[in-house]
Design an enzyme around this catalytic site. Structure first.
Site, PDB file in Angstrom:
ATOM      1  N   TYR A 124     -44.353   8.437 -23.185  1.00 43.40           N
ATOM      2  CA  TYR A 124     -43.557   9.188 -22.218  1.00 43.40           C
ATOM      3  C   TYR A 124     -42.593   8.261 -21.478  1.00 43.40           C
ATOM      4  CZ  TYR A 124     -47.310  12.681 -22.612  1.00 43.40           C
ATOM      5  OH  TYR A 124     -48.227  13.587 -23.078  1.00 43.40           O
ATOM      6  N   ASP A 183     -46.047  20.403 -19.772  1.00 45.88           N
ATOM      7  CA  ASP A 183     -45.844  21.249 -18.594  1.00 45.88           C
ATOM      8  C   ASP A 183     -44.427  21.819 -18.585  1.00 45.88           C
ATOM      9  OD1 ASP A 183     -48.381  20.755 -17.643  1.00 45.88           O
ATOM     10  OD2 ASP A 183     -47.754  19.066 -16.386  1.00 45.88           O
ATOM     11  N   ARG A 195     -49.112  12.742 -14.429  1.00 46.61           N
ATOM     12  CA  ARG A 195     -49.090  13.106 -13.006  1.00 46.61           C
ATOM     13  C   ARG A 195     -50.212  12.395 -12.248  1.00 46.61           C
ATOM     14  NH1 ARG A 195     -49.624  19.341 -12.829  1.00 46.61           N
ATOM     15  NH2 ARG A 195     -50.658  18.912 -14.803  1.00 46.61           N
ATOM     16  N   ASP A 238     -46.743  16.443  -8.512  1.00 49.77           N
ATOM     17  CA  ASP A 238     -45.396  16.391  -9.083  1.00 49.77           C
ATOM     18  C   ASP A 238     -44.412  16.992  -8.092  1.00 49.77           C
ATOM     19  OD1 ASP A 238     -45.469  19.203  -9.350  1.00 49.77           O
ATOM     20  OD2 ASP A 238     -46.145  19.095 -11.426  1.00 49.77           O
TER      21      ASP A 238
END
Length: 298
Positions: free
Chosen positions: A67, A39, A181, A81
């Site tokens: 991540y 993103d 997310r 988010d």
């Protein structure tokens, strides 16, 4: 070398397509793609294929991802988010004693409902476009695997609206197709306080790590005659898959797509010619090793 991979440390604010467009200009070819979208708000490792290496990307997209993320508990947002408007601000209350149990429920093989602002198509249109047009989109759950979900740090904070929140720094190791997310959203919902993602950085894709990646500026500065240096297809395949050393006869057979004797490893194997260069990827089917991808045809 005109075929290979570029490991990019993507900055925030750019789409994955923006990165591909810049590398198309550097490499002077349209044949550039990436192995898994990040993103715009996210940073970190983007694996980009150039030339014939774009054919490898299909087999790298499914690699395990790692991540570093920050989840804010106490507020829910429209987009799951920090870029979306706050839709609920319950604060953290007494949720933290139940945190480990909530995290445990998100580990392993789970069914996850993707974020409604994902790029998944609904009726031929991206889900995020429908949400931004005012539609209420609820995507179907899909199976994903969360191999690791651990808290690396915690900070108490006060949000801009005065809500008492907690920011959790987490390490996530997951299968392809997992939405971090959505993990933030689901953790907040499980605790009854709401949650959303505030930062996201991808640190690994399969065997590739962000420490090996270069920024776009570094790629531009280090380019020779305008083209960046590439990780060869052979090196990429050897790092990603078990290897199979071929003799001359097997090399000639694979180059024209003929099957070989079965390979010992399940899944894909990188088939190498006697001189060590990549001929293709093979996989056992019907008792023989058959070509899935031939990169060095006759």
């Amino acid at each position: 070398m005109t075929d290979g991979l570029v490991l990019v440390d993507k900055p925030a604010g750019l789409t994955s397509h923006d990165v591909v467009a810049r590398l198309r200009r550097h490499c002077r070819t349209r044949k550039v793609g990436h192995a898994g979208t990040l993103d715009p708000m996210a940073t970190g490792l983007l694996v980009v294929g150039v030339g014939r290496a774009t054919r490898l990307l299909t087999h790298l997209v499914g690699a395990r991802k790692t991540y570093l993320a920050t989840i804010r508990l106490g507020q829910a947002t429209l987009t799951d988010d920090a870029e979306g408007e706050v839709t609920a601000a319950a604060g953290v209350h007494d949720a933290l004693p139940r945190l480990e149990g909530a995290l445990a429920g998100l580990r392993g093989d789970i069914l996850q409902v993707p974020s409604s602002v994902s790029a998944i198509k609904v009726g031929g249109q991206r889900s995020y476009a429908r949400v931004r047009a005012g539609e209420d989109v609820r995507l179907p759950a899909r199976p994903v695997t969360v191999h690791r979900l651990e808290v690396a740090g915690r900070r108490d904070a006060v949000a801009a609206d005065g809500t008492a929140v907690v920011d959790l720094d987490v390490i996530v190791e997951c299968s392809s197709g997992t939405y971090v997310r959505a993990l933030a959203r689901d953790l907040g919902e499980s605790l009854g306080v709401g949650g959303h993602l505030t930062t996201l950085r991808r640190t690994a894709v399969g065997p590739f790590e962000v420490g090996e990646a270069r920024t776009l500026q570094e790629i531009a500065d280090q380019s020779v005659d305008g083209a960046p240096s590439l990780t060869s297809m052979t090196e990429a395949a050897v790092r990603c898959f078990p290897t199979l050393r071929l003799d001359d006869a097997a090399t000639a057979a694979l180059r024209v797509g003929r099957p070989l004797a079965p390979v010992p490893e399940p899944g894909l194997s990188a088939a190498l010619a006697p001189d060590g260069h990549l001929v293709g990827l093979v996989e056992n089917r019907d008792g023989q090793a058959r070509a899935v991808l031939v990169v060095d045809p006759a």
